[in-house]
Design an enzyme around this catalytic site. Structure first.
Site, PDB file in Angstrom:
ATOM      1  CG  HIS A   8      -0.433  -0.047   2.523  1.00 24.32           C
ATOM      2  ND1 HIS A   8       0.213   1.025   3.070  1.00 24.32           N
ATOM      3  CD2 HIS A   8      -0.410  -1.027   3.469  1.00 24.32           C
ATOM      4  CE1 HIS A   8       0.612   0.723   4.295  1.00 24.32           C
ATOM      5  NE2 HIS A   8       0.257  -0.523   4.567  1.00 24.32           N
ATOM      6  CG  HIS A  49       4.286  -1.342   2.196  1.00 28.32           C
ATOM      7  ND1 HIS A  49       3.045  -1.883   1.983  1.00 28.32           N
ATOM      8  CD2 HIS A  49       4.651  -1.720   3.444  1.00 28.32           C
ATOM      9  CE1 HIS A  49       2.681  -2.568   3.055  1.00 28.32           C
ATOM     10  NE2 HIS A  49       3.637  -2.483   3.957  1.00 28.32           N
ATOM     11  CB  CYS A 106       1.148  -9.159  18.794  1.00 29.71           C
ATOM     12  SG  CYS A 106       0.092  -8.836  17.331  1.00 29.71           S
ATOM     13  CB  CYS A 165       3.524  -6.940  16.315  1.00 31.73           C
ATOM     14  SG  CYS A 165       2.223  -5.822  16.703  1.00 31.73           S
ATOM     15  CB  CYS A 195      -2.077  -6.576  19.639  1.00 31.65           C
ATOM     16  SG  CYS A 195      -0.987  -5.518  18.672  1.00 31.65           S
ATOM     17  CG  HIS A 198      -1.974  -5.940  14.546  1.00 36.21           C
ATOM     18  ND1 HIS A 198      -0.686  -5.895  15.031  1.00 36.21           N
ATOM     19  CD2 HIS A 198      -1.892  -5.677  13.219  1.00 36.21           C
ATOM     20  CE1 HIS A 198       0.140  -5.639  14.037  1.00 36.21           C
ATOM     21  NE2 HIS A 198      -0.558  -5.493  12.935  1.00 36.21           N
ATOM     22  CE  LYS A 203       1.395   1.851  10.322  1.00 36.38           C
ATOM     23  NZ  LYS A 203       1.862   0.538  10.716  1.00 36.38           N
ATOM     24  CE  LYS A 206       0.825  -5.534   6.250  1.00 38.42           C
ATOM     25  NZ  LYS A 206       2.074  -5.549   5.546  1.00 38.42           N
TER      26      LYS A 206
HETATM   27  O1  ME8 Z   1       7.363  -4.162   9.733  1.00 40.29           O
HETATM   28  N1  ME8 Z   1       2.818   5.269   6.913  1.00 40.29           N
HETATM   29  O2  ME8 Z   1       7.000  -4.877   7.558  1.00 40.29           O
HETATM   30  P1  ME8 Z   1       5.670  -4.127   7.145  1.00 40.29           P
HETATM   31  C1  ME8 Z   1       4.132   5.278   6.633  1.00 40.29           C
HETATM   32  N2  ME8 Z   1       8.788  -6.738   7.840  1.00 40.29           N
HETATM   33  N3  ME8 Z   1       4.857   4.175   6.427  1.00 40.29           N
HETATM   34  C2  ME8 Z   1       4.237   3.000   6.500  1.00 40.29           C
HETATM   35  C3  ME8 Z   1       2.859   2.906   6.778  1.00 40.29           C
HETATM   36  C4  ME8 Z   1       2.147   4.123   6.985  1.00 40.29           C
HETATM   37  N4  ME8 Z   1       0.850   4.159   7.236  1.00 40.29           N
HETATM   38  N5  ME8 Z   1       2.515   1.603   6.776  1.00 40.29           N
HETATM   39  C5  ME8 Z   1       3.655   0.905   6.499  1.00 40.29           C
HETATM   40  C6  ME8 Z   1       7.647  -4.859   8.774  1.00 40.29           C
HETATM   41  N6  ME8 Z   1       4.686   1.744   6.327  1.00 40.29           N
HETATM   42  C7  ME8 Z   1       8.871  -5.714   8.810  1.00 40.29           C
HETATM   43  C8  ME8 Z   1      10.109  -4.853   8.609  1.00 40.29           C
HETATM   44  S1  ME8 Z   1      12.781  -4.534   8.362  1.00 40.29           S
HETATM   45  C9  ME8 Z   1      14.137  -5.440   8.690  1.00 40.29           C
HETATM   46  C10 ME8 Z   1      11.425  -5.602   8.661  1.00 40.29           C
HETATM   47  C11 ME8 Z   1       6.066   1.379   5.990  1.00 40.29           C
HETATM   48  O3  ME8 Z   1       5.239  -4.740   5.868  1.00 40.29           O
HETATM   49  C12 ME8 Z   1       7.025   1.873   7.067  1.00 40.29           C
HETATM   50  O4  ME8 Z   1       8.311   1.947   6.527  1.00 40.29           O
HETATM   51  O5  ME8 Z   1       4.730  -4.085   8.263  1.00 40.29           O
HETATM   52  C13 ME8 Z   1       6.967   0.749   8.064  1.00 40.29           C
HETATM   53  O6  ME8 Z   1       8.083   0.767   8.941  1.00 40.29           O
HETATM   54  C14 ME8 Z   1       6.971  -0.447   7.140  1.00 40.29           C
HETATM   55  O7  ME8 Z   1       6.188  -0.037   6.009  1.00 40.29           O
HETATM   56  C15 ME8 Z   1       6.380  -1.688   7.788  1.00 40.29           C
HETATM   57  O8  ME8 Z   1       6.178  -2.662   6.788  1.00 40.29           O
END
Ligand code: ME8
Length: 499
Positions: A17, A20, A125, A128, A143, A146, A295, A298
């Site tokens: 989304h 990302h 969780c 998370c 959580c 979530h 925020k 997903k």
């Molecule tokens: O946490 N606003 O993956 P994830 C801004 N796999 N940035 C956002 C956002 C939002 N509303 N939603 C997501 C993970 N992001 C782990 C990370 S790293 C070694 C492992 C972005 O798929 C933001 O960068 O949940 C957030 O930190 C990341 O997506 C989380 O992606």
């Protein structure tokens, strides 16, 4: 010099989304800017495929974790060119080379005496993939992120001695106030460490979907340790036949969202110290994109699909909007209406109209050749030191601040057109010299802002520089007066047409 920048690796439990896309574009702006400055750049992004977040989502969909990972990793990978993102590699934590390297590094952490057998009893969780303390929990043991009810878990696994890094981490934060940027996030990390660090599970006994633990094959590594290591492992195999670790490690910037601060600002440096590896130079922690005040996520379902936005407005428009609308580092709301308004007022009007007017006037008044003349000194103070300021801002990953600096000059050029009124000068033969100066100054100012805007608007910048007959994007050309007249311009259709 080498410059290494990373994004978080994204869970493949759902489609990408806008959140990302946001982190990824942020990292891309830094990568593209550094390439303009002649640095040797490595820019990494990818997907995080192990652990419960993915295993449980696969269960819900009735497919294997591998199938889900293959399907969604492809969507993330395909998103990159759509966003004009110039990553040098796309890592998947299910890559065989990554898994082998994780085993090698964590075996070393074990052999260095930082690991012991223990029993975890507490809250967890699975969305998370995070262990929660009593104080983290919401109402009725939920959580807080979530809103799902958590179970108390108990399992025998292997622990990482995080607590023994209390003092080294305190020293790190005292000695390197810019290790975590912006400053408020550094303070947050410090406060967390200051509360006292507890040891943390390094492995999981109950899960099969992960990297198996070499000294205890019944277990897999806790997904966060596997995931964090991607930043190091990728360098060893991204370029076939060449290990680039020496060239690019330590990373210059890990760009992350504030939700994953603890893992990056506390676990990650401790793990690197335990493995005998150097620490990254900076983490840049941005805020959340919000929709309807919450925020974008997903699990809440309030997401904007970046693919749909790009199809309608183009990648560059999205890249511009993200950093104009929300100051990089802070939280901010995004909306379709806000997007349309900025597209119209800033891209189509401020910049797009400026470009088409300048090209059209050179065409009409000087047969399409930028005049060889003196530059107008009136604009010089506005451009003085601009390239250096933008570079300094981006050295601190101030992506919105840097963009604001350039946009002020775009607006300045629009005022300059009105002040000089070239259409009046053109009616008076005695003003031919003044018209030459005005047209050259406009073409040159437009060229400079476009070179500077390249990291945000790579497709547009290329097209416009080509139309100006000055295709170079190198940073040493980002000075007002770096190029003279004589270039032949050509028309280009509207840069930002009505969608
Ligand atoms: O946490 N606003 O993956 P994830 C801004 N796999 N940035 C956002 C956002 C939002 N509303 N939603 C997501 C993970 N992001 C782990 C990370 S790293 C070694 C492992 C972005 O798929 C933001 O960068 O949940 C957030 O930190 C990341 O997506 C989380 O992606």
């Amino acid at each position: 010099m080498a410059f290494y920048v990373t994004t978080p690796i994204y869970y493949v439990n759902a489609a990408p989304h806008l959140g990302h896309a946001y982190s990824t574009i942020g990292a891309d702006v830094l990568a593209r800017h550094m390439r303009q400055r002649g640095e040797e750049v490595f820019f990494l992004t990818g997907t995080d495929e192990h652990g419960e977040p993915v295993a449980q989502a696969a269960d819900r969909e009735g497919v294997t974790p591998r199938e889900l990972a293959d399907r969604n990793a492809e969507r993330f990978r395909a998103l990159m060119p759509l966003l004009n993102v110039s990553n040098d590699f796309f890592i998947r934590t299910s890559d065989r080379e990554h898994e082998a390297k994780v085993q090698e590094i964590l075996q070393r952490v074990h052999d260095n005496g930082h690991v012991y057998r223990g029993t975890y009893a507490g809250w967890y969780c699975p969305r998370c993939a995070d262990f929660k303390t009593e104080t983290d929990l919401g109402d009725q043991n939920t959580c807080p992120i979530h809103h799902i009810t958590l179970e108390r878990e108990r399992e025998d696994n292997w622990f990482f001695r995080l607590s023994s890094f209390q003092e080294p981490l305190e020293r790190l934060y005292a000695e390197r106030p810019d290790f975590v940027l912006p400053r408020v996030r550094s303070n947050e990390a410090r406060a967390f460490i200051h509360q006292g660090l507890q040891d943390v599970s390094l492995t999981r006994a109950r899960l099969r979907w992960g990297v198996s633990v070499p000294w205890d094959p019944d277990q897999v590594f806790y997904v966060w340790f596997d995931a964090l290591l991607n930043y190091v492992t990728a360098l060893s195999y991204a370029r076939p036949g060449a290990d680039q670790t020496e060239t690019f490690w330590p990373a210059d910037f890990h760009v992350i969202g504030k939700d994953i601060l603890k893992f990056h600002a506390v676990f990650w440096p401790a793990l690197l110290l335990a493995a005998g590896l150097e620490l990254p130079r900076h983490l840049f922690v941005h805020g959340f994109l919000l929709m309807q005040g919450e925020k974008m996520s997903k699990s809440l379902g309030n997401v904007l699909d970046p693919v749909a936005v790009v199809e309608r407005f183009g990648a560059d428009a999205l890249r511009h909007y993200c950093f104009r609308e929300v100051s990089f580092g802070q939280d901010g709301s995004v909306s379709t209406a806000g997007f349309e308004a900025r597209y119209e007022t800033e891209l189509a009007n401020d910049y797009g109209n400026l470009a088409s007017r300048v090209l059209a006037m050179v065409e009409r008044y000087r047969d399409g050749v930028v005049p060889e003349a003196e530059l107008d000194a009136a604009l010089a103070p506005d451009f003085e030191g601009l390239a250096e300021t933008v570079a300094a801002r981006l050295d601190g990953a101030e992506i919105s601040g840097a963009l604001d600096e350039v946009w002020e000059r775009v607006r300045r050029l629009n005022r300059y057109v009105e002040e000089c009124a070239p259409w009046k000068l053109a009616r008076d033969e005695a003003q031919a010299g003044a018209l030459d100066t005005t047209l050259l100054s406009l073409a040159e100012g437009l060229r400079v802002v476009t070179v500077l805007l390249h990291p945000w608007l790579p497709g547009t910048a290329e097209r416009l520089l080509d139309a100006l007959g000055q295709p170079g994007i190198e940073y040493d050309g980002a000075r007002y007066g770096a190029r003279g007249g004589g270039a032949r311009v050509k028309s280009t259709g509207p840069l930002f047409p009505k969608p």
